[in-house]
Design a protein around this motif. Structure first.
Motif, PDB file in Angstrom:
ATOM      1  N   LEU A  59       0.824  -1.205   0.000  1.00  0.00           N
ATOM      2  CA  LEU A  59       0.000   0.000   0.000  1.00  0.00           C
ATOM      3  C   LEU A  59       0.859   1.255   0.000  1.00  0.00           C
ATOM      4  O   LEU A  59       0.546   2.238  -0.681  1.00  0.00           O
ATOM      5  N   GLY A  60       1.927   1.234   0.797  1.00  0.00           N
ATOM      6  CA  GLY A  60       2.828   2.376   0.804  1.00  0.00           C
ATOM      7  C   GLY A  60       3.450   2.612  -0.562  1.00  0.00           C
ATOM      8  O   GLY A  60       3.573   3.758  -1.020  1.00  0.00           O
ATOM      9  N   HIS A  61       3.849   1.534  -1.224  1.00  0.00           N
ATOM     10  CA  HIS A  61       4.424   1.668  -2.559  1.00  0.00           C
ATOM     11  C   HIS A  61       3.400   2.227  -3.540  1.00  0.00           C
ATOM     12  O   HIS A  61       3.718   3.095  -4.369  1.00  0.00           O
ATOM     13  N   ALA A  62       2.152   1.748  -3.434  1.00  0.00           N
ATOM     14  CA  ALA A  62       1.103   2.226  -4.334  1.00  0.00           C
ATOM     15  C   ALA A  62       0.862   3.720  -4.150  1.00  0.00           C
ATOM     16  O   ALA A  62       0.695   4.457  -5.126  1.00  0.00           O
ATOM     17  N   ALA A  63       0.839   4.172  -2.891  1.00  0.00           N
ATOM     18  CA  ALA A  63       0.608   5.596  -2.628  1.00  0.00           C
ATOM     19  C   ALA A  63       1.723   6.446  -3.215  1.00  0.00           C
ATOM     20  O   ALA A  63       1.480   7.514  -3.784  1.00  0.00           O
ATOM     21  N   GLY A  64       2.963   5.993  -3.086  1.00  0.00           N
ATOM     22  CA  GLY A  64       4.084   6.762  -3.592  1.00  0.00           C
ATOM     23  C   GLY A  64       4.242   6.693  -5.096  1.00  0.00           C
ATOM     24  O   GLY A  64       4.617   7.668  -5.741  1.00  0.00           O
ATOM     25  N   HIS A  65       3.939   5.533  -5.672  1.00  0.00           N
ATOM     26  CA  HIS A  65       4.172   5.337  -7.104  1.00  0.00           C
ATOM     27  C   HIS A  65       3.033   5.882  -7.959  1.00  0.00           C
ATOM     28  O   HIS A  65       3.261   6.450  -9.038  1.00  0.00           O
ATOM     29  N   PHE A  66       1.782   5.707  -7.467  1.00  0.00           N
ATOM     30  CA  PHE A  66       0.629   6.095  -8.276  1.00  0.00           C
ATOM     31  C   PHE A  66      -0.056   7.374  -7.793  1.00  0.00           C
ATOM     32  O   PHE A  66      -0.724   8.046  -8.579  1.00  0.00           O
ATOM     33  N   GLY A  67       0.077   7.694  -6.496  1.00  0.00           N
ATOM     34  CA  GLY A  67      -0.734   8.751  -5.927  1.00  0.00           C
ATOM     35  C   GLY A  67       0.060   9.921  -5.386  1.00  0.00           C
ATOM     36  O   GLY A  67       1.193  10.196  -5.809  1.00  0.00           O
ATOM     37  N   LEU A  81      -6.310   6.000  -1.469  1.00  0.00           N
ATOM     38  CA  LEU A  81      -5.185   6.563  -2.197  1.00  0.00           C
ATOM     39  C   LEU A  81      -5.733   7.682  -3.064  1.00  0.00           C
ATOM     40  O   LEU A  81      -6.716   7.489  -3.799  1.00  0.00           O
ATOM     41  N   ARG A  82      -5.117   8.851  -2.980  1.00  0.00           N
ATOM     42  CA  ARG A  82      -5.610  10.022  -3.691  1.00  0.00           C
ATOM     43  C   ARG A  82      -4.555  10.531  -4.669  1.00  0.00           C
ATOM     44  O   ARG A  82      -3.390  10.145  -4.595  1.00  0.00           O
ATOM     45  N   GLY A  83      -4.987  11.410  -5.555  1.00  0.00           N
ATOM     46  CA  GLY A  83      -4.072  11.989  -6.527  1.00  0.00           C
ATOM     47  C   GLY A  83      -3.590  11.001  -7.567  1.00  0.00           C
ATOM     48  O   GLY A  83      -2.491  11.149  -8.116  1.00  0.00           O
ATOM     49  N   LEU A  84      -4.407   9.982  -7.859  1.00  0.00           N
ATOM     50  CA  LEU A  84      -4.004   8.945  -8.805  1.00  0.00           C
ATOM     51  C   LEU A  84      -4.195   9.415 -10.240  1.00  0.00           C
ATOM     52  O   LEU A  84      -5.141  10.162 -10.549  1.00  0.00           O
ATOM     53  N   ALA A  85      -3.338   8.959 -11.113  1.00  0.00           N
ATOM     54  CA  ALA A  85      -3.550   9.178 -12.543  1.00  0.00           C
ATOM     55  C   ALA A  85      -4.738   8.340 -12.993  1.00  0.00           C
ATOM     56  O   ALA A  85      -4.905   7.192 -12.549  1.00  0.00           O
ATOM     57  N   PRO A  86      -5.587   8.870 -13.861  1.00  0.00           N
ATOM     58  CA  PRO A  86      -6.805   8.136 -14.230  1.00  0.00           C
ATOM     59  C   PRO A  86      -6.546   6.840 -14.983  1.00  0.00           C
ATOM     60  O   PRO A  86      -7.427   5.982 -15.046  1.00  0.00           O
TER      61      PRO A  86
END
Length: 433
Positions: A59-67, A81-86
């Motif tokens: 989850l931490g990786h997902a937040a940093g990599h995608f969000g 997770l916010r600020g994600l690319a669509p």
């Protein structure tokens, strides 16, 4: 500052909410991203808030990599997770699937289960709800009917201490120390006594009874049912349990009004391993804070936007508590952030009328007797249960009132004066700035 006048019903959530029944079940999930002003949003359901270290790392990786790099805790112990690319959906889903966070693509939004976060740790509950949690999640993910539940329908597993029972779940299992459990259907005091080993199956059968009762009504949750259907649901659930061969008997058990979070600090009662309970200011964790938590042991995210770290070597607990405190987390009584919550507000939400997180931070003062929740609009997304101070941004200023259950006191409004707003909130909470 609050007028001591007669209570009136709490203003309901209007149409236009992301999860409003009138617009279809648009609640976000891990596979259905929601468009927000700060980018796409994913909500990852984590039944009982329980995460293994590898899952937390993912989850931490997902937040940093995608969000946006932060992990946002929800009032159901889930992670947003916010600020994600669509266009990141497929890659994000693959990462979550490999971490074991997507056991079923068809059920991921209905895995809404909260559980007593200290169950089995402090020996204060009547029963450890861990086995119930595992069994209920497997039953949900194996049921075709369960896919019809909305993304708002909530199960609660309470070990007998009454903490998550007070959260107003649609179906609540209550642990007892005599080999049985109670099933609460909706908000009433009537409960059904069932064998503990059959409790998760009983909850799923009751959920299926709700779905049939809700047909053609537009109800997504038990509280949305028309009066007659809601009143008849416990009896209908009992009938179906008996048809399924589950021994069941009617009982009564009042639902507690106050949903009390775990006290911050060391969890008492541990022997071979220690556990720590921490609060997260405004439910928002930076990467460094998340790495510190996830690297310390197992995690149980709480419905109060906090975390319980488990499996800590006893000689490591004191040092870890100091590190968590230095990282800005709430580790003991008296923190000015204790009990302070807020929705995402501006700039993340187009419906919000104010940057309520910044306003909440500016108004933080001595710890108050009552929690306070700041909302950017009348929807009050993520608000607490029980009794709290309700601060709502309106076009004419901030309206402050005291809420208890579904009733609210006469409100006062503070207009465009940060100092006066902070003073009014402090007074309402039972503090003085």
């Amino acid at each position: 500052m609050l007028a001591a006048m007669s209570a009136s019903p709490l203003t309901p959530r209007p149409p236009g909410d992301a999860c409003a029944r009138s617009g279809g079940d648009a609640c976000p999930g891990a596979l259905r991203l929601h468009r927000a002003d700060d980018g796409a949003l994913a909500r990852i359901r984590i039944p009982g808030g329980v995460l293994t270290p590898p899952q937390a790392e993912a989850l931490g990786h997902a937040a940093g990599h995608f969000g946006d790099g932060e992990l946002h805790l929800t009032s159901r112990g889930n992670v947003q997770l916010r600020g994600l690319a669509p266009d990141c959906g497929a890659e994000l889903a693959g990462l979550l699937d490999r971490a074991g966070l997507l056991p079923s693509e068809h059920h991921e939004r209905v895995r809404n289960v909260v559980a007593s976060p200290l169950s089995g740790l402090d020996r204060l509950g009547a029963a450890d709800v861990g086995p119930w949690l595992t069994r209920l999640d497997r039953l949900l993910c194996g049921s075709d009917r369960a896919t019809e539940l909305s993304g708002r329908f909530l199960f609660a597993l309470d070990d007998g201490r009454g903490d998550v029972d007070a959260l107003g779940a649609d179906l609540t299992l209550l642990g007892l120390g005599d080999g049985s459990g109670r099933l609460r259907v909706g908000d009433g005091d009537a409960v059904l006594r069932v064998p503990a080993g059959e409790a998760p199956r009983a909850a799923l059968i009751a959920a299926e009874a709700f779905l049939d009762s809700a047909r053609d009504t537009g109800a997504w949750r038990v509280k949305d049912l028309p009066g007659d259907a809601a009143a008849a649901l416990p009896a209908e659930a009992m009938r179906r349990l008996r048809e399924a061969g589950i021994p069941v008997a009617p009982d009564r058990h009042p639902r507690p009004l106050e949903a009390l979070p775990p006290a911050h600090g060391p969890v008492p009662g541990g022997r071979r391993e220690a556990a720590l309970s921490v609060g997260v200011p405004l439910g928002r964790l930076a990467q460094e804070q998340w790495r510190l938590l996830s690297g310390a042991g197992g995690l149980r995210l709480t419905p109060w936007r906090g975390a319980v770290v488990t499996g800590i070597a006893p000689d490591r607990a004191a040092g870890l508590l100091a590190e968590l405190s230095a990282a800005g987390l709430i580790t003991g009584p008296g923190s000015p952030w204790a009990g302070v919550g807020a929705c995402i507000g501006q700039p993340g939400c187009a419906k919000s009328l104010a940057d309520v997180r910044a306003e909440a931070g500016a108004a933080v003062g001595p710890a108050g007797r009552l929690p306070v929740y700041w909302s950017g609009c009348e929807r009050r997304c993520g608000h607490p249960h029980g009794e709290w101070i309700d601060v709502v941004a309106t076009s004419g200023g901030h309206r402050i009132s005291r809420v208890r259950g579904d009733r609210t006191t006469e409100a006062v409004t503070v207009r465009d004066d940060p100092a006066a707003l902070a003073a009014a909130v402090a007074s309402a909470r039972g503090t003085h700035p």
